[in-house]
Design a protein around this motif. Structure first.
Motif, PDB file in Angstrom:
ATOM      1  N   THR A  44       0.846  -1.305   0.065  1.00  0.00           N
ATOM      2  CA  THR A  44       0.036   0.219  -0.123  1.00  0.00           C
ATOM      3  C   THR A  44       0.782   1.006  -0.059  1.00  0.00           C
ATOM      4  O   THR A  44       0.556   2.439  -0.620  1.00  0.00           O
ATOM      5  CB  THR A  44      -0.820   0.072   1.215  1.00  0.00           C
ATOM      6  N   PHE A  45       2.026   1.167   0.631  1.00  0.00           N
ATOM      7  CA  PHE A  45       2.826   2.528   0.880  1.00  0.00           C
ATOM      8  C   PHE A  45       3.915   2.400  -0.600  1.00  0.00           C
ATOM      9  O   PHE A  45       4.174   3.469  -0.883  1.00  0.00           O
ATOM     10  CB  PHE A  45       3.808   2.336   2.073  1.00  0.00           C
ATOM     11  N   ASP A  46       3.738   1.332  -1.473  1.00  0.00           N
ATOM     12  CA  ASP A  46       4.593   1.383  -2.503  1.00  0.00           C
ATOM     13  C   ASP A  46       3.923   1.941  -3.662  1.00  0.00           C
ATOM     14  O   ASP A  46       3.364   1.226  -4.694  1.00  0.00           O
ATOM     15  CB  ASP A  46       5.206  -0.059  -2.754  1.00  0.00           C
ATOM     16  N   THR A  47       3.431   3.154  -3.541  1.00  0.00           N
ATOM     17  CA  THR A  47       2.738   3.659  -4.614  1.00  0.00           C
ATOM     18  C   THR A  47       3.235   5.085  -4.989  1.00  0.00           C
ATOM     19  O   THR A  47       2.724   6.027  -4.432  1.00  0.00           O
ATOM     20  CB  THR A  47       1.134   4.067  -4.272  1.00  0.00           C
ATOM     21  N   PRO A  48       3.957   4.972  -5.977  1.00  0.00           N
ATOM     22  CA  PRO A  48       4.723   6.303  -6.285  1.00  0.00           C
ATOM     23  C   PRO A  48       3.858   7.467  -6.641  1.00  0.00           C
ATOM     24  O   PRO A  48       2.774   7.279  -7.421  1.00  0.00           O
ATOM     25  CB  PRO A  48       5.485   5.939  -7.505  1.00  0.00           C
ATOM     26  N   GLY A  49       4.241   8.524  -5.950  1.00  0.00           N
ATOM     27  CA  GLY A  49       3.465   9.831  -6.267  1.00  0.00           C
ATOM     28  C   GLY A  49       2.200  10.007  -5.631  1.00  0.00           C
ATOM     29  O   GLY A  49       1.301  10.996  -5.684  1.00  0.00           O
ATOM     30  N   ARG A  50       1.709   8.927  -4.803  1.00  0.00           N
ATOM     31  CA  ARG A  50       0.384   8.920  -3.844  1.00  0.00           C
ATOM     32  C   ARG A  50       0.495   8.908  -2.718  1.00  0.00           C
ATOM     33  O   ARG A  50       1.461   8.052  -2.225  1.00  0.00           O
ATOM     34  CB  ARG A  50      -0.556   8.138  -4.697  1.00  0.00           C
ATOM     35  N   SER A  51      -0.371   9.270  -1.701  1.00  0.00           N
ATOM     36  CA  SER A  51      -0.429   8.979  -0.368  1.00  0.00           C
ATOM     37  C   SER A  51      -0.930   7.522  -0.205  1.00  0.00           C
ATOM     38  O   SER A  51      -1.659   7.191  -0.856  1.00  0.00           O
ATOM     39  CB  SER A  51      -1.313  10.035   0.395  1.00  0.00           C
ATOM     40  N   PRO A  52      -0.452   6.850   0.820  1.00  0.00           N
ATOM     41  CA  PRO A  52      -1.063   5.510   0.929  1.00  0.00           C
ATOM     42  C   PRO A  52      -2.609   5.444   1.216  1.00  0.00           C
ATOM     43  O   PRO A  52      -2.762   6.184   2.110  1.00  0.00           O
ATOM     44  CB  PRO A  52      -0.058   4.893   2.015  1.00  0.00           C
ATOM     45  N   ASN A  53      -3.177   4.762   0.397  1.00  0.00           N
ATOM     46  CA  ASN A  53      -4.683   4.568   0.595  1.00  0.00           C
ATOM     47  C   ASN A  53      -5.323   3.412   0.367  1.00  0.00           C
ATOM     48  O   ASN A  53      -5.048   2.622  -0.603  1.00  0.00           O
ATOM     49  CB  ASN A  53      -5.430   5.619  -0.222  1.00  0.00           C
ATOM     50  N   ILE A  54      -5.902   2.768   1.633  1.00  0.00           N
ATOM     51  CA  ILE A  54      -6.303   1.424   1.491  1.00  0.00           C
ATOM     52  C   ILE A  54      -7.343   1.018   0.601  1.00  0.00           C
ATOM     53  O   ILE A  54      -7.229   0.216  -0.142  1.00  0.00           O
ATOM     54  CB  ILE A  54      -6.617   1.099   3.004  1.00  0.00           C
ATOM     55  N   ALA A  55      -8.251   2.095   0.385  1.00  0.00           N
ATOM     56  CA  ALA A  55      -9.431   1.793  -0.779  1.00  0.00           C
ATOM     57  C   ALA A  55      -8.762   1.721  -1.916  1.00  0.00           C
ATOM     58  O   ALA A  55      -9.190   0.913  -2.720  1.00  0.00           O
ATOM     59  CB  ALA A  55     -10.437   2.949  -0.298  1.00  0.00           C
TER      60      ALA A  55
ATOM     61  N   ARG B 127      -2.254  -6.706  -6.348  1.00  0.00           N
ATOM     62  CA  ARG B 127      -1.623  -7.389  -5.083  1.00  0.00           C
ATOM     63  C   ARG B 127      -2.493  -7.664  -3.991  1.00  0.00           C
ATOM     64  O   ARG B 127      -2.517  -8.471  -3.226  1.00  0.00           O
ATOM     65  CB  ARG B 127      -0.369  -6.721  -4.526  1.00  0.00           C
ATOM     66  N   ALA B 128      -3.700  -6.713  -3.895  1.00  0.00           N
ATOM     67  CA  ALA B 128      -4.612  -6.900  -2.901  1.00  0.00           C
ATOM     68  C   ALA B 128      -5.379  -8.161  -3.065  1.00  0.00           C
ATOM     69  O   ALA B 128      -6.013  -8.595  -2.007  1.00  0.00           O
ATOM     70  CB  ALA B 128      -5.535  -5.776  -3.039  1.00  0.00           C
ATOM     71  N   LEU B 129      -5.302  -8.800  -4.268  1.00  0.00           N
ATOM     72  CA  LEU B 129      -6.198 -10.154  -4.357  1.00  0.00           C
ATOM     73  C   LEU B 129      -5.432 -11.252  -3.678  1.00  0.00           C
ATOM     74  O   LEU B 129      -5.964 -12.059  -3.161  1.00  0.00           O
ATOM     75  CB  LEU B 129      -6.336 -10.418  -5.630  1.00  0.00           C
ATOM     76  N   GLU B 130      -4.070 -11.142  -3.374  1.00  0.00           N
ATOM     77  CA  GLU B 130      -3.300 -12.020  -2.460  1.00  0.00           C
ATOM     78  C   GLU B 130      -3.504 -11.528  -1.113  1.00  0.00           C
ATOM     79  O   GLU B 130      -3.507 -12.428  -0.273  1.00  0.00           O
ATOM     80  CB  GLU B 130      -2.050 -12.076  -3.206  1.00  0.00           C
ATOM     81  N   PHE B 131      -3.005 -10.541  -1.021  1.00  0.00           N
ATOM     82  CA  PHE B 131      -3.078  -9.815   0.544  1.00  0.00           C
ATOM     83  C   PHE B 131      -4.231  -9.796   1.347  1.00  0.00           C
ATOM     84  O   PHE B 131      -4.203 -10.354   2.607  1.00  0.00           O
ATOM     85  CB  PHE B 131      -2.874  -8.217   0.586  1.00  0.00           C
ATOM     86  N   TYR B 132      -5.360 -10.104   0.548  1.00  0.00           N
ATOM     87  CA  TYR B 132      -6.800 -10.277   1.348  1.00  0.00           C
ATOM     88  C   TYR B 132      -7.646 -11.710   0.836  1.00  0.00           C
ATOM     89  O   TYR B 132      -7.893 -11.588  -0.344  1.00  0.00           O
ATOM     90  CB  TYR B 132      -7.745  -8.939   0.976  1.00  0.00           C
ATOM     91  N   PRO B 133      -7.093 -12.613   1.509  1.00  0.00           N
ATOM     92  CA  PRO B 133      -7.654 -13.936   0.923  1.00  0.00           C
ATOM     93  C   PRO B 133      -9.184 -13.821   0.963  1.00  0.00           C
ATOM     94  O   PRO B 133      -9.665 -14.535  -0.037  1.00  0.00           O
ATOM     95  CB  PRO B 133      -7.118 -14.832   2.204  1.00  0.00           C
TER      96      PRO B 133
ATOM     97  N   PHE C 254      -5.037 -12.072   6.829  1.00  0.00           N
ATOM     98  CA  PHE C 254      -4.267 -11.444   5.598  1.00  0.00           C
ATOM     99  C   PHE C 254      -3.136 -12.627   5.042  1.00  0.00           C
ATOM    100  O   PHE C 254      -3.016 -13.604   5.832  1.00  0.00           O
ATOM    101  CB  PHE C 254      -3.457 -10.257   6.203  1.00  0.00           C
ATOM    102  N   HIS C 255      -2.762 -12.397   4.014  1.00  0.00           N
ATOM    103  CA  HIS C 255      -1.817 -13.056   3.343  1.00  0.00           C
ATOM    104  C   HIS C 255      -0.549 -11.991   3.180  1.00  0.00           C
ATOM    105  O   HIS C 255      -0.380 -11.602   1.958  1.00  0.00           O
ATOM    106  CB  HIS C 255      -1.899 -14.064   2.294  1.00  0.00           C
ATOM    107  N   HIS C 256       0.486 -11.956   3.921  1.00  0.00           N
ATOM    108  CA  HIS C 256       1.529 -11.207   3.860  1.00  0.00           C
ATOM    109  C   HIS C 256       2.408 -11.581   2.778  1.00  0.00           C
ATOM    110  O   HIS C 256       2.983 -12.611   2.843  1.00  0.00           O
ATOM    111  CB  HIS C 256       2.140 -10.696   5.186  1.00  0.00           C
TER     112      HIS C 256
END
Length: 298
Positions: free
Chosen positions: A148-159, A167-173, A232-234
């Motif tokens: 989530t933090f690895d988003t160049p040029g944007r503030s980290p946003n969970i939505a 990558r969210a499809l793996e992070f959230y089973p 979660f699946h980290h």
């Protein structure tokens, strides 16, 4: 702001969800509507059909707390939905004040807040707003939400991560559940703060780019997101089931501190310890440099 469409769609979807049997009414035959009829809601709420029809068409400004409470009871609203109904009525009032907002790009936490987060070493701890921007975090939260933090040029946003990052499809089973929760949080915030341009911009972006977001947004579901368990699946340490607690910040209305913890002695706790070791190597130098800069200012 004219929120009549929002009010209309919320009341319509809630009415369609309640069956006559649930309301203690005879089902009858030849029902042309899903759920309750307007006349049935009006009877249950103790108002005239004409007045309820006016409310459902979005003209909710001026409705008394007593009427809103009766309507919430008739529609079998839960606590979050009841609060959302009151928020919509407040927003429709001509004397409603916009909430104080913070620009996530310019807002910085007080040093004492960052110290508090850093003092939590057994699990991720972070501050978010209703738009789901992560505004402050401890080292474990940065490691936990590394993608989530690895988003160049944007503030980290969970939505944004949930709906626009593969990558969210793996992070959230259970991605569907997380997606529903995320949309419900945003919908709740939109009712509380209908004048928030940054929030509306985010909703517009997600609606444009994600079919799933549009589908879930149309359900008009809301929720209070305070406590529970999530799995979660980290990408570094694997699957973890964590308890979470959301704490409203008294000094910063509208912001929430969220803390994740694993059950002591569980496999998830072991993996959290592994994540802490990984984070110390990955972020330790950065954290030490930040601490040094802070000490140099004093």
């Amino acid at each position: 702001m004219d929120n009549r469409a929002e009010v209309r769609e919320f009341l319509t979807t809630r009415r369609a969800r309640v069956t006559p049997e649930q309301a203690g009414l005879p089902a009858g035959t030849n029902r042309r509507v899903e759920g309750l009829r307007r006349s049935e809601v009006a009877t249950l709420a103790g108002v005239s059909v004409e007045y309820y029809t006016r409310l459902e068409r979005g003209r909710i400004s001026g409705a008394s707390p007593e009427v809103l409470a009766s309507l919430a009871k008739a529609l079998r609203l839960d606590d979050a939905e009841r609060a959302h109904l009151f928020d919509l009525a407040h927003a429709a009032s001509p004397v409603a004040r916009p909430r104080r907002r913070r620009n996530p790009k310019s807002w910085t936490p007080q040093p004492s807040l960052q110290w508090t987060l850093d003092a939590i070493t057994a699990g991720p701890a972070f501050v978010r707003n209703g738009r789901m921007d992560i505004l402050a975090a401890n080292t474990l939260a940065r490691a936990f939400y590394k993608d989530t933090f690895d988003t160049p040029g944007r503030s980290p946003n969970i939505a944004r991560f949930t709906f626009l990052d593969e990558r969210a499809l793996e992070f959230y089973p259970d991605w569907e559940m997380f997606a529903e929760v995320t949309v419900a949080i945003l919908r709740t915030e939109a009712g509380r703060d209908p004048h928030n341009k940054e929030l509306h911009d985010l909703i517009g972006e997600l609606s444009t780019r994600s079919d799933e977001f549009r589908r879930l947004w149309g359900a008009h579901n809301v929720r209070h997101h305070g406590t529970g368990f999530k799995t979660f699946h980290h990408p570094v340490v694997g699957e973890m089931t964590l308890a979470y607690e959301g704490l409203e910040m008294e000094a910063e209305p509208g912001l929430t501190i969220t803390i994740y913890t694993a059950e002591p002695g569980s496999p998830s706790a072991e993996r959290m310890s592994l994540l802490a070791s990984w984070a110390a190597g990955e972020y330790g130098e950065t954290a030490a440099s930040s601490q040094g800069r802070e000490e140099s200012r004093r």
